[in-house]
Write a protein that holds these residues in place. Structure first.
Motif, PDB file in Angstrom:
ATOM      1  N   TRP A 210       3.534   5.835   3.974  1.00 20.51           N
ATOM      2  CA  TRP A 210       3.005   7.137   4.397  1.00 20.51           C
ATOM      3  C   TRP A 210       1.492   7.128   4.506  1.00 20.51           C
ATOM      4  O   TRP A 210       0.910   7.884   5.293  1.00 20.51           O
ATOM      5  N   LEU A 211       0.828   6.254   3.732  1.00 19.89           N
ATOM      6  CA  LEU A 211      -0.627   6.172   3.793  1.00 19.89           C
ATOM      7  C   LEU A 211      -1.118   5.732   5.170  1.00 19.89           C
ATOM      8  O   LEU A 211      -2.231   6.062   5.570  1.00 19.89           O
ATOM      9  N   ALA A 212      -0.290   4.972   5.880  1.00 20.90           N
ATOM     10  CA  ALA A 212      -0.713   4.463   7.178  1.00 20.90           C
ATOM     11  C   ALA A 212      -0.912   5.587   8.185  1.00 20.90           C
ATOM     12  O   ALA A 212      -1.661   5.428   9.155  1.00 20.90           O
ATOM     13  N   TRP A 213      -0.254   6.721   7.967  1.00 20.96           N
ATOM     14  CA  TRP A 213      -0.423   7.852   8.876  1.00 20.96           C
ATOM     15  C   TRP A 213      -1.775   8.529   8.709  1.00 20.96           C
ATOM     16  O   TRP A 213      -2.169   9.359   9.537  1.00 20.96           O
ATOM     17  N   SER A 214      -2.497   8.184   7.644  1.00 20.62           N
ATOM     18  CA  SER A 214      -3.845   8.740   7.483  1.00 20.62           C
ATOM     19  C   SER A 214      -4.765   8.284   8.605  1.00 20.62           C
ATOM     20  O   SER A 214      -5.733   8.976   8.950  1.00 20.62           O
TER      21      SER A 214
END
Length: 265
Positions: A210-214
């Motif tokens: 989910w961090l990659a969507w930052s």
């Protein structure tokens, strides 16, 4: 190198980038050219991709993808900005801030230090992908590479088209409407944004995927609302006036789109 805990990896990115930004701030005090902040930002983004690839606990494929895609993207941008900053006077945006802030070096220092925070936040997609321990689906890798190729290629093309336009003295005070700039007022920003969609694909299945969507979320906010389009367009209106207002009326701000018919179409 022993495996570093996840929290320590971005912390070291921030600490290293802060030191480099401090050195860049000291340099701009001498050169009177704050554009160095963009050069260092691009360089530290490339370095952060290499860092996460080196210390991440993910599969070799995932880490190589971060190294190659993130590293080459940042390196290209670094070279492009380095050439521009060292061959031109201070960018009008920074010259305006220098006048507006009355050359207050404390404010410039805070601005440079903020870039260290931005580097840390925007490098989180690299962290997520480089710590992907599960086998990466082939379709995700292929799609990520395809997005990267189109996006980085589009950004590089837009940069070359603008540089060629600006190199002609006859175009001084005029707005570039050549190539991709006919369809978007900021095609370089658009392709910069789409590039970040490669990393959520590389992080599919990662426990911190989910961090990659930052990446795409934060980059859109920065480009569209904070440090990108607002500052660039304000400077364009100061330097090109009615010609740029006409461009605004006819051309999409961000997403490439056929222009409205006007006197320049």
């Amino acid at each position: 190198m022993p495996d570093l805990p996840l929290w320590a990896q971005p912390l070291l990115v921030f600490a290293t980038t802060a030191v480099l930004m401090l050195l860049a701030w000291l340099r701009q005090r001498v050169t009177r050219n704050a554009g160095i902040v963009d050069v260092v930002w691009a360089g530290t983004m490339a370095a952060s991709a290499a860092w996460y690839a080196a210390v991440g606990s993910g599969s070799m494929i995932a880490r190589l993808a971060v190294l190659i895609l993130g590293g080459l993207w940042g390196a290209r941008l670094f070279v492009h900005l380095f050439r521009r900053v060292h061959s031109e006077p201070e960018d009008g945006r920074y010259a305006y801030l220098r006048d507006y802030w009355n050359d207050a070096q404390g404010k410039f220092l805070a601005f440079f230090m903020a870039q260290a925070g931005f580097t840390t936040l925007l490098s989180l997609p690299f962290l997520a992908a480089a710590n992907h321990v599960q086998p990466l689906p082939r379709w995700a890798l292929v799609l990520a590479v395809a997005i990267w190729l189109v996006s980085v290629g589009g950004e590089a093309l837009a940069d070359r088209q603008l540089a060629r336009f600006r190199a002609d003295p006859a175009h001084r005070g005029k707005t570039c409407r050549a190539g991709l700039w006919r369809y978007s007022r900021h095609p370089n920003y658009f392709f910069e944004w789409t590039h970040w969609f490669a990393y959520p694909l590389l992080a599919i299945g990662s426990p911190i995927g989910w961090l990659a969507w930052s990446g795409p979320v934060l980059m859109l906010i920065f480009l569209y609302r904070l440090t990108g389009i607002p500052y660039t367009e304000a400077q364009a209106l100061r330097s090109r006036g009615d010609d740029y207002r006409d461009y605004q009326r006819s051309t999409s701000a961000f997403i490439p789109w056929p222009p409205k018919e006007d006197a320049h179409s």
